[in-house]
Design an enzyme around this catalytic site. Structure first.
Site, short mmCIF file in Angstrom:
data_model
loop_
_atom_site.label_atom_id
_atom_site.label_comp_id
_atom_site.label_asym_id
_atom_site.label_seq_id
_atom_site.Cartn_x
_atom_site.Cartn_y
_atom_site.Cartn_z
N SER A 125 -24.55 69.39 113.30
CA SER A 125 -24.30 69.54 114.73
C SER A 125 -24.48 70.98 115.15
CB SER A 125 -22.86 69.10 115.00
OG SER A 125 -22.46 69.51 116.28
N TYR A 150 -13.27 68.78 113.01
CA TYR A 150 -14.54 68.04 113.02
C TYR A 150 -15.72 69.00 112.80
CZ TYR A 150 -18.90 66.42 114.96
OH TYR A 150 -20.23 66.16 115.13
N LYS A 154 -18.64 69.67 109.50
CA LYS A 154 -20.11 69.80 109.54
C LYS A 154 -20.53 71.10 108.82
CE LYS A 154 -20.93 65.94 111.43
NZ LYS A 154 -21.49 64.86 110.60
N1 UFG Z 1 -17.43 67.10 130.33
C1 UFG Z 1 -16.82 66.94 131.56
N2 UFG Z 1 -16.09 65.81 131.77
C2 UFG Z 1 -15.94 64.84 130.82
C3 UFG Z 1 -16.57 65.02 129.57
C4 UFG Z 1 -17.32 66.16 129.36
O1 UFG Z 1 -16.93 67.79 132.45
O2 UFG Z 1 -15.23 63.86 131.08
C5 UFG Z 1 -18.22 68.30 130.10
C6 UFG Z 1 -17.72 69.13 128.94
O3 UFG Z 1 -16.70 70.01 129.36
C7 UFG Z 1 -18.99 69.83 128.47
C8 UFG Z 1 -20.09 68.80 128.78
O4 UFG Z 1 -19.53 67.93 129.74
O5 UFG Z 1 -19.20 70.96 129.23
C9 UFG Z 1 -20.52 68.02 127.57
O6 UFG Z 1 -19.37 67.46 126.97
P1 UFG Z 1 -19.49 66.38 125.78
O7 UFG Z 1 -18.09 66.03 125.39
O8 UFG Z 1 -20.37 65.26 126.21
O9 UFG Z 1 -20.24 67.16 124.66
P2 UFG Z 1 -19.83 68.49 123.89
O10 UFG Z 1 -20.96 69.43 124.09
O11 UFG Z 1 -18.50 68.97 124.26
O12 UFG Z 1 -19.70 67.93 122.42
C10 UFG Z 1 -20.83 67.57 121.70
C11 UFG Z 1 -20.48 66.48 120.70
C12 UFG Z 1 -19.48 66.98 119.68
C13 UFG Z 1 -19.97 68.27 119.08
C14 UFG Z 1 -20.31 69.27 120.15
C15 UFG Z 1 -20.94 70.49 119.56
O13 UFG Z 1 -19.95 65.36 121.35
O14 UFG Z 1 -19.36 66.02 118.68
O15 UFG Z 1 -21.26 68.71 121.05
O16 UFG Z 1 -21.11 71.47 120.52
F1 UFG Z 1 -18.99 68.81 118.31
#
Ligand code: UFG
Length: 337
Positions: A125, A150, A154
């Protein structure tokens, strides 16, 4: 050629099984069904016309893993997806994550190291980069101490593979995913989050379909163009295809090192508001959302440099954000109909 796909009924696993079968590989899936169902097999059959072998198996059961490898001795390669992936849950229950993601990896590698040669693809990741200093993120960007257990699994997983490959016949490719979204264009398989989705796109499509009242946008005070956080959203089918190419590289002995690392992203960063607008465009619906505070542990921005994957693997993501969003929306509509 027979390929083992662990976690092959999960989101990225199932799409990769489809691409492997389309390329003529015979697939054996191991899955413990902790975050998937056997019905995913029907979707795979509907797309490819072929049923992969499926063994319900929990990789934490070392003896069962040993028995599995006695039964299937003619495996040409392994793509290892099986793992837990909820960042928040990993903070609350770290040992579950170390057992699910690390013990299982060790048991798998212990079997593979006994073979004259083994090709191993690992689901990693972009979380290993933390908040990288420079965008786009290249594979040479320093790996940082992850914020969540988590993320740490990785990072440690990559290290375990590198240490093991050095002294065994295992060759490995580490694939660092950015943000996988979307579903198969046939809508036969897709993402099936359990409970309230933690990830942005499934939360958006569930809000769009009326399952959730409104989306919380976590923060609009980031130092980005519109204030919301930026990520690199990649269509899961593009991601799946990269796995097949990486595996073929190992099988053809084209790899230059025992362990190679590739970023898998589109190279384009999109803000949360841009993702919302993409949804509104493809669905022709207004999304209800509210700006809330930042989510703990979130970084400001992450998008991939795609140069290495492009030049070395000859792979490039083809789908746009709108196309990926369109497939995610079609999938949401299908599963709720
Ligand atoms: N977000 C919102 N509202 C929500 C969900 C997410 O505004 O309800 C925002 C988050 O704050 C972030 C973006 O949307 O800015 C993306 O969020 P995600 O949860 O979809 O993805 P992340 O980038 O946080 O996480 C992903 C994977 C993880 C991994 C991570 C590594 O889901 O497993 O990338 O950076 F660890």
């Amino acid at each position: 050629m027979k390929i083992l796909v662990t976690g092959g009924l999960g989101f990225i696993g199932s799409h990769t099984v489809v691409e492997l079968q389309n390329e003529g590989f015979e697939v054996v899936i191991i899955d413990n069904l902790s975050n998937s169902t056997e019905e995913v097999l029907d979707g795979i059959v509907a797309i490819t016309g072929k049923k992969p072998i499926f063994e319900k198996l929990d990789l934490r059961e070392k003896n069962a893993v040993q028995d599995f490898f006695k039964k299937y001795q003619d495996m040409s390669g392994v793509i290892h997806f099986a793992a837990s992936k909820a960042v928040g849950e990993s903070v609350i229950n770290p040992l579950l994550y170390y057992e699910n993601n690390i013990s299982t990896l060790v048991y798998l590698l212990q079997e593979l190291q006994q073979k004259p040669e083994a090709s191993f693809i690992f689901s990693s990741s972009c979380t290993v980069y933390g908040q990288a200093e420079k965008m786009p993120i290249t594979e040479n960007a320093p790996v940082q101490q992850p914020i969540s257990p988590y993320g740490n699994t990785k990072k440690i997983g990559e290290e375990i593979i590198a240490d093991t490959a050095k002294v065994t016949n295992i060759n490995a490719i580490l694939l660092r995913y950015f943000n996988p979204i979307g579903s198969h264009p046939t809508t036969q398989i897709g993402e099936l989050p359990i409970g309230v989705p933690q990830n942005l796109v499934p939360f958006i499509t569930q809000t769009g379909i009326g399952l959730r009242q409104e989306l919380a946008v976590f923060g609009d005070d980031y130092p980005t163009a519109d204030g919301t956080a930026v990520r690199d959203y990649i269509h899961v089918v593009d991601l799946a295809k990269a796995h097949v190419i990486a595996l073929q590289r190992l099988l053809d002995k084209q790899n230059l090192d025992k362990v190679e690392t590739f970023n898998l992203g589109t190279g384009t960063g999109s803000s949360v508001l841009e993702v919302i607008h993409s949804f509104e465009k493809v669905s022709d619906k207004k999304l209800t959302y509210k700006i809330m505070g930042r989510r703990e542990g979130d970084i400001t921005e992450a998008y991939a440099s795609t140069t290495k994957a492009n030049e070395v693997l000859g792979w490039k993501a083809k789908f746009t954000l709108d196309q990926a969003m369109d497939s995610a929306w079609k999938w949401e509509q299908k599963i709720r109909s």
